[in-house]
Scaffold this motif. Structure first.
Motif, PDB file in Angstrom:
ATOM      1  N   ALA A  26     -48.723 -27.843  41.846  1.00  0.00           N
ATOM      2  CA  ALA A  26     -48.201 -29.055  41.235  1.00  0.00           C
ATOM      3  C   ALA A  26     -48.874 -30.259  41.867  1.00  0.00           C
ATOM      4  O   ALA A  26     -49.223 -30.245  43.038  1.00  0.00           O
ATOM      5  CB  ALA A  26     -46.689 -29.134  41.420  1.00  0.00           C
ATOM      6  N   SER A  27     -49.049 -31.285  41.062  1.00  0.00           N
ATOM      7  CA  SER A  27     -49.601 -32.517  41.597  1.00  0.00           C
ATOM      8  C   SER A  27     -48.591 -33.167  42.517  1.00  0.00           C
ATOM      9  O   SER A  27     -47.479 -32.696  42.699  1.00  0.00           O
ATOM     10  CB  SER A  27     -49.963 -33.460  40.447  1.00  0.00           C
ATOM     11  N   GLU A  28     -48.967 -34.272  42.999  1.00  0.00           N
ATOM     12  CA  GLU A  28     -48.177 -35.000  43.978  1.00  0.00           C
ATOM     13  C   GLU A  28     -46.838 -35.489  43.432  1.00  0.00           C
ATOM     14  O   GLU A  28     -46.718 -35.858  42.275  1.00  0.00           O
ATOM     15  CB  GLU A  28     -49.012 -36.197  44.432  1.00  0.00           C
ATOM     16  N   THR A  29     -45.852 -35.478  44.299  1.00  0.00           N
ATOM     17  CA  THR A  29     -44.587 -36.143  44.047  1.00  0.00           C
ATOM     18  C   THR A  29     -44.554 -37.321  45.006  1.00  0.00           C
ATOM     19  O   THR A  29     -44.712 -37.155  46.210  1.00  0.00           O
ATOM     20  CB  THR A  29     -43.388 -35.215  44.309  1.00  0.00           C
ATOM     21  N   LEU A  30     -44.366 -38.509  44.466  1.00  0.00           N
ATOM     22  CA  LEU A  30     -44.373 -39.718  45.284  1.00  0.00           C
ATOM     23  C   LEU A  30     -43.012 -39.930  45.923  1.00  0.00           C
ATOM     24  O   LEU A  30     -41.978 -39.767  45.270  1.00  0.00           O
ATOM     25  CB  LEU A  30     -44.724 -40.924  44.417  1.00  0.00           C
ATOM     26  N   ASP A  31     -43.003 -40.309  47.189  1.00  0.00           N
ATOM     27  CA  ASP A  31     -41.767 -40.693  47.861  1.00  0.00           C
ATOM     28  C   ASP A  31     -41.458 -42.128  47.464  1.00  0.00           C
ATOM     29  O   ASP A  31     -42.335 -43.001  47.513  1.00  0.00           O
ATOM     30  CB  ASP A  31     -41.912 -40.587  49.378  1.00  0.00           C
ATOM     31  N   TYR A  32     -40.221 -42.369  47.085  1.00  0.00           N
ATOM     32  CA  TYR A  32     -39.819 -43.693  46.628  1.00  0.00           C
ATOM     33  C   TYR A  32     -39.964 -44.743  47.721  1.00  0.00           C
ATOM     34  O   TYR A  32     -39.623 -44.523  48.875  1.00  0.00           O
ATOM     35  CB  TYR A  32     -38.364 -43.675  46.137  1.00  0.00           C
ATOM     36  N   ALA A  33     -40.459 -45.889  47.315  1.00  0.00           N
ATOM     37  CA  ALA A  33     -40.448 -47.117  48.100  1.00  0.00           C
ATOM     38  C   ALA A  33     -40.007 -48.202  47.124  1.00  0.00           C
ATOM     39  O   ALA A  33     -40.287 -48.111  45.914  1.00  0.00           O
ATOM     40  CB  ALA A  33     -41.831 -47.419  48.657  1.00  0.00           C
ATOM     41  N   GLU A  38     -40.383 -49.264  39.131  1.00  0.00           N
ATOM     42  CA  GLU A  38     -40.608 -50.390  38.224  1.00  0.00           C
ATOM     43  C   GLU A  38     -42.096 -50.611  37.979  1.00  0.00           C
ATOM     44  O   GLU A  38     -42.509 -50.911  36.862  1.00  0.00           O
ATOM     45  CB  GLU A  38     -39.961 -51.663  38.779  1.00  0.00           C
ATOM     46  N   LYS A  39     -42.901 -50.453  39.023  1.00  0.00           N
ATOM     47  CA  LYS A  39     -44.359 -50.607  38.887  1.00  0.00           C
ATOM     48  C   LYS A  39     -44.920 -49.578  37.910  1.00  0.00           C
ATOM     49  O   LYS A  39     -45.707 -49.915  37.018  1.00  0.00           O
ATOM     50  CB  LYS A  39     -45.025 -50.463  40.260  1.00  0.00           C
ATOM     51  N   GLU A  40     -44.500 -48.327  38.062  1.00  0.00           N
ATOM     52  CA  GLU A  40     -44.993 -47.264  37.181  1.00  0.00           C
ATOM     53  C   GLU A  40     -44.507 -47.470  35.745  1.00  0.00           C
ATOM     54  O   GLU A  40     -45.258 -47.265  34.790  1.00  0.00           O
ATOM     55  CB  GLU A  40     -44.566 -45.888  37.711  1.00  0.00           C
ATOM     56  N   LEU A  41     -43.247 -47.868  35.594  1.00  0.00           N
ATOM     57  CA  LEU A  41     -42.714 -48.124  34.247  1.00  0.00           C
ATOM     58  C   LEU A  41     -43.428 -49.305  33.599  1.00  0.00           C
ATOM     59  O   LEU A  41     -43.746 -49.265  32.407  1.00  0.00           O
ATOM     60  CB  LEU A  41     -41.202 -48.377  34.304  1.00  0.00           C
ATOM     61  N   SER A  42     -43.710 -50.342  34.363  1.00  0.00           N
ATOM     62  CA  SER A  42     -44.424 -51.518  33.837  1.00  0.00           C
ATOM     63  C   SER A  42     -45.835 -51.170  33.394  1.00  0.00           C
ATOM     64  O   SER A  42     -46.383 -51.808  32.493  1.00  0.00           O
ATOM     65  CB  SER A  42     -44.496 -52.624  34.895  1.00  0.00           C
ATOM     66  N   ALA A  43     -46.404 -50.150  34.022  1.00  0.00           N
ATOM     67  CA  ALA A  43     -47.746 -49.697  33.650  1.00  0.00           C
ATOM     68  C   ALA A  43     -47.717 -48.783  32.425  1.00  0.00           C
ATOM     69  O   ALA A  43     -48.741 -48.237  32.021  1.00  0.00           O
ATOM     70  CB  ALA A  43     -48.394 -48.981  34.828  1.00  0.00           C
ATOM     71  N   GLY A  44     -46.513 -48.600  31.846  1.00  0.00           N
ATOM     72  CA  GLY A  44     -46.388 -47.788  30.637  1.00  0.00           C
ATOM     73  C   GLY A  44     -46.211 -46.304  30.887  1.00  0.00           C
ATOM     74  O   GLY A  44     -46.290 -45.499  29.953  1.00  0.00           O
ATOM     75  N   LYS A  45     -45.969 -45.929  32.118  1.00  0.00           N
ATOM     76  CA  LYS A  45     -45.860 -44.509  32.442  1.00  0.00           C
ATOM     77  C   LYS A  45     -44.428 -44.000  32.269  1.00  0.00           C
ATOM     78  O   LYS A  45     -43.466 -44.754  32.338  1.00  0.00           O
ATOM     79  CB  LYS A  45     -46.322 -44.268  33.870  1.00  0.00           C
ATOM     80  N   THR A  46     -44.319 -42.713  32.028  1.00  0.00           N
ATOM     81  CA  THR A  46     -43.036 -42.020  32.011  1.00  0.00           C
ATOM     82  C   THR A  46     -42.793 -41.546  33.431  1.00  0.00           C
ATOM     83  O   THR A  46     -43.690 -40.991  34.069  1.00  0.00           O
ATOM     84  CB  THR A  46     -43.080 -40.822  31.043  1.00  0.00           C
ATOM     85  N   VAL A  47     -41.571 -41.761  33.932  1.00  0.00           N
ATOM     86  CA  VAL A  47     -41.270 -41.456  35.322  1.00  0.00           C
ATOM     87  C   VAL A  47     -40.134 -40.440  35.388  1.00  0.00           C
ATOM     88  O   VAL A  47     -39.073 -40.636  34.796  1.00  0.00           O
ATOM     89  CB  VAL A  47     -40.896 -42.731  36.111  1.00  0.00           C
ATOM     90  N   PHE A  48     -40.380 -39.368  36.110  1.00  0.00           N
ATOM     91  CA  PHE A  48     -39.373 -38.349  36.398  1.00  0.00           C
ATOM     92  C   PHE A  48     -38.861 -38.652  37.797  1.00  0.00           C
ATOM     93  O   PHE A  48     -39.629 -38.642  38.759  1.00  0.00           O
ATOM     94  CB  PHE A  48     -40.003 -36.953  36.337  1.00  0.00           C
ATOM     95  N   VAL A  49     -37.572 -38.949  37.927  1.00  0.00           N
ATOM     96  CA  VAL A  49     -36.997 -39.344  39.215  1.00  0.00           C
ATOM     97  C   VAL A  49     -36.055 -38.250  39.695  1.00  0.00           C
ATOM     98  O   VAL A  49     -35.172 -37.811  38.964  1.00  0.00           O
ATOM     99  CB  VAL A  49     -36.241 -40.685  39.108  1.00  0.00           C
ATOM    100  N   ASP A  50     -36.241 -37.853  40.938  1.00  0.00           N
ATOM    101  CA  ASP A  50     -35.439 -36.811  41.576  1.00  0.00           C
ATOM    102  C   ASP A  50     -34.714 -37.433  42.761  1.00  0.00           C
ATOM    103  O   ASP A  50     -35.337 -37.787  43.762  1.00  0.00           O
ATOM    104  CB  ASP A  50     -36.365 -35.685  42.028  1.00  0.00           C
ATOM    105  N   TYR A  51     -33.395 -37.625  42.639  1.00  0.00           N
ATOM    106  CA  TYR A  51     -32.570 -38.115  43.743  1.00  0.00           C
ATOM    107  C   TYR A  51     -32.158 -36.893  44.557  1.00  0.00           C
ATOM    108  O   TYR A  51     -31.386 -36.064  44.068  1.00  0.00           O
ATOM    109  CB  TYR A  51     -31.332 -38.834  43.218  1.00  0.00           C
ATOM    110  N   ALA A  52     -32.670 -36.779  45.780  1.00  0.00           N
ATOM    111  CA  ALA A  52     -32.476 -35.556  46.545  1.00  0.00           C
ATOM    112  C   ALA A  52     -32.277 -35.852  48.023  1.00  0.00           C
ATOM    113  O   ALA A  52     -32.652 -36.916  48.512  1.00  0.00           O
ATOM    114  CB  ALA A  52     -33.678 -34.642  46.368  1.00  0.00           C
ATOM    115  N   ALA A  53     -31.693 -34.887  48.704  1.00  0.00           N
ATOM    116  CA  ALA A  53     -31.540 -34.940  50.157  1.00  0.00           C
ATOM    117  C   ALA A  53     -32.119 -33.662  50.742  1.00  0.00           C
ATOM    118  O   ALA A  53     -31.992 -32.587  50.143  1.00  0.00           O
ATOM    119  CB  ALA A  53     -30.059 -35.071  50.532  1.00  0.00           C
TER     120      ALA A  53
END
Length: 140
Positions: A26-33, A38-53
Motif C-alpha cells: 500500500a502507498s503511504e498513509t499520511l499522519d495528520y497535522a 483541508e489542503k488536500e481537499l482544496s487541491a480537489g483530492k478525495t481524502v480517506f480519514v482514519d481516526y485511530a489509536a
C-alpha cells in the motif's frame, strides 16, 4: 554450533527477502497535522480519514482490512489520499469535533466540503470496502 547459526541465518535472510517486498503493498498513509486534510481537499483530492489509536484493537483490525484492500487494488491509492488522525493527540481538536467524530475507529471519506461516507467501529471487509469504493468513485 556454527552450522546451526549458519542455517538459522540463511533461513532468516530468505524469510526477510520473501516477506519484506510484500509489505510494500500500500502507498503511504499520511499522519495528520493541522491543515493537512483541508489542503488536500482544496487541491480537489478525495481524502480517506482514519481516526485511530495505537492501543485500539478495533483500529488495528480496520488498518489490516484497509491495507489488504489497498494492496489488492492499487486504484484506491490513485483515487484517494489516506490520512491517519491519532485519537490520543487530536480527540479534542477541531479536526475531530467539527466532524462530530464519536470515537476512535471512525473512518470517513471526504470530497470538497462533503462527507461521502462514514464507518464507526466497523471491521467487516465488506463494510470498509464499500466506503473505500465510494472514495474510489469520487476520486476517479
Amino acid at each position: 554450533m556454527n552450522r546451526r547459526h549458519f542455517l538459522l541465518s540463511t533461513a532468516a535472510a530468505g524469510l526477510t527477502a520473501t516477506v519484506l517486498p510484500g509489505t510494500a503493498f500500500a502507498s503511504e498513509t499520511l499522519d495528520y497535522a493541522p491543515g493537512l486534510i483541508e489542503k488536500e481537499l482544496s487541491a480537489g483530492k478525495t481524502v480517506f480519514v482514519d481516526y485511530a489509536a495505537s492501543w485500539c484493537g478495533t483500529c488495528a483490525r480496520q488498518e489490516r482490512v484497509i491495507n489488504a484492500l489497498r494492496g489488492a487494488n492499487p486504484a484506491y491509492d490513485q483515487a484517494m489520499v489516506f490520512v491517519r488522525v491519532d485519537w490520543d493527540d487530536y480527540r479534542q481538536h477541531e479536526v475531530t469535533t467539527s466532524r462530530k467524530i464519536p470515537r476512535r475507529s471512525t473512518l470517513l471519506v471526504l470530497k470538497g466540503n462533503q462527507e461521502l461516507g462514514r464507518v464507526v467501529a466497523g471491521t467487516s471487509e465488506a463494510q470498509i470496502k464499500s466506503l473505500m469504493d465510494t472514495g474510489l468513485q469520487a476520486g476517479s
